[in-house]
Scaffold this active site. Sequence first.
Site, short mmCIF file in Angstrom:
data_model
loop_
_atom_site.label_atom_id
_atom_site.label_comp_id
_atom_site.label_asym_id
_atom_site.label_seq_id
_atom_site.Cartn_x
_atom_site.Cartn_y
_atom_site.Cartn_z
N HIS A 163 0.78 -1.23 0.00
CA HIS A 163 0.00 0.00 0.00
C HIS A 163 0.82 1.29 0.00
O HIS A 163 0.29 2.36 -0.29
CB HIS A 163 -0.93 0.02 1.23
CG HIS A 163 -2.18 0.80 1.04
ND1 HIS A 163 -2.29 1.87 0.18
CD2 HIS A 163 -3.39 0.69 1.61
CE1 HIS A 163 -3.51 2.37 0.24
NE2 HIS A 163 -4.21 1.67 1.10
N TYR A 279 -13.64 6.43 9.20
CA TYR A 279 -12.70 6.84 8.15
C TYR A 279 -13.26 6.42 6.79
O TYR A 279 -13.61 5.26 6.59
CB TYR A 279 -11.35 6.15 8.38
CG TYR A 279 -10.27 6.46 7.37
CD1 TYR A 279 -9.25 7.34 7.70
CD2 TYR A 279 -10.25 5.86 6.12
CE1 TYR A 279 -8.23 7.62 6.78
CE2 TYR A 279 -9.25 6.14 5.20
CZ TYR A 279 -8.25 7.01 5.54
OH TYR A 279 -7.26 7.29 4.64
N THR A 292 -4.49 10.66 -0.68
CA THR A 292 -5.83 10.58 -0.10
C THR A 292 -6.02 11.65 0.97
O THR A 292 -5.07 12.23 1.49
CB THR A 292 -6.08 9.21 0.56
OG1 THR A 292 -5.18 9.04 1.66
CG2 THR A 292 -5.93 8.08 -0.43
#
Length: 470
Positions: A163, A279, A292
């Site tokens: 990620h 979230y 993001t």
Amino acid sequence: MFNTTRTPGVETDVLQHWLDSEFVAVYHRGRYFRLWVYRAGRLLSPREIEYQIQRILDDPSPALPGEEKLGALTAGDRIPWAQMRKQYFSSGVNKRSLDAIERAAFFVTLDDEEQGMRGDDPEGNLDSYAKSLLHGKCYDRWFDKSFSVVIYKNGKSGLNAEHSWADAPTVAHLWEYTLATDAFQLGYTEDGHCKGEVEPSLPQPQRLVWNIPAEVQAQVSSSLAVAQALADDVDCHVFPFREFGKGRIKKCRISPDAFIQISLQLAYYRDRSGFCLTYEASMTRLFREGRTETVRSCSNESCAFIKALESGETEEECRRLFQLASEKHQNLYRMAMTGAGIDRHLFCLYVVSKYLGVESPFLKEVLSEPWRLSTSQTPVQQMNLFDLKNHPDFISLGGGFGPVADDGYGVSYIIVGEDMVNFHVSSKYSCSQTVSNVSVQYSQRDHKSQNCSTGIPVSNTSRILNNQCT
């Protein structure tokens, strides 16, 4: 995306990217191979790649001592892996083999299991499919690579992505394109082989050689134990919601994402009898190198709607509050997309405070609250590649991830076409207050509530929507 690896460090990891690579790294039955996918400057045809893969499958040679579970080093604690890498993989055959993996375009696992929707309970197999793609056996993926393609014994496939280098939409874009072009452009022959010709002089895939001493094997076992404990604790549930999709929601002039997020809030409230910090990931790709921002989708407006719904307020009042909650969510999302969110700013303040050695009671308080509900939507970006209605077998399940908090949920969803939403729900078995699959017996999990976050979108919200549409 390609030719990228996360290398471990004692203080911090480093992302390494090479400009080009003409090979991929392949793992099969505990052995590692370098597979060249270019020949004299041209990309091999699908048939040639199939031919080379078959050579690997047919190779009878056993795994070397310590080789089979070597990938567990990338799944366990980072500092021991950094120390092992520096001491035992910085010269000789180990360095050459490690370089072949780290410099490869990406990693491929030829898994000896069967996965996917199959048998008498096709949807029931999705949970196993998701867990396998998330962590496998904890040693048969190379988790430092930017992404690993996993191909199962029965031909099903999937993707595991690291990620730190990018976010889910980048990987989703790649995988959508791969699935669509494989089936609708490249295609297969009548006997099931890839199309194309095979150059008879193709070199054999190169078997990677290792010299793995007892100290490394001991660390492999230790790293595998750490990773296996984490993997065994993850409870994954994947399911399609087919009662309606974004088609009906949009007819009511409501944001589909807002509808799903408010439904998740309601489901969590029924599950835990309260609200939590939530979230939702929002892309900031309007900005160069944007990643993001966080949408804090649990708002005063969403809480007011849920309390009204649960207390038995009139449908007219619930519809009014639902509309306000939806508009609030859309506004929060717009702010996050355009750089007006707060969480990346708070994180920057946190990094600066650590650099300066300054303790901030404000940051300590703000950042200590866990994200018990962590959510993300997988975007569908290339709908024009094929017709979903005429080819429903090629609908994507989307992607998933584990929970962020020990006592929380991870929820990923993908809005597919007009009439379906696929959900991935994760939690931890070790927490008696959470469960991913509503069909699991709550008595086995010491659960107090008879509702679960997998009941989404919840029936009451659906009833409000139906009445509003009519």
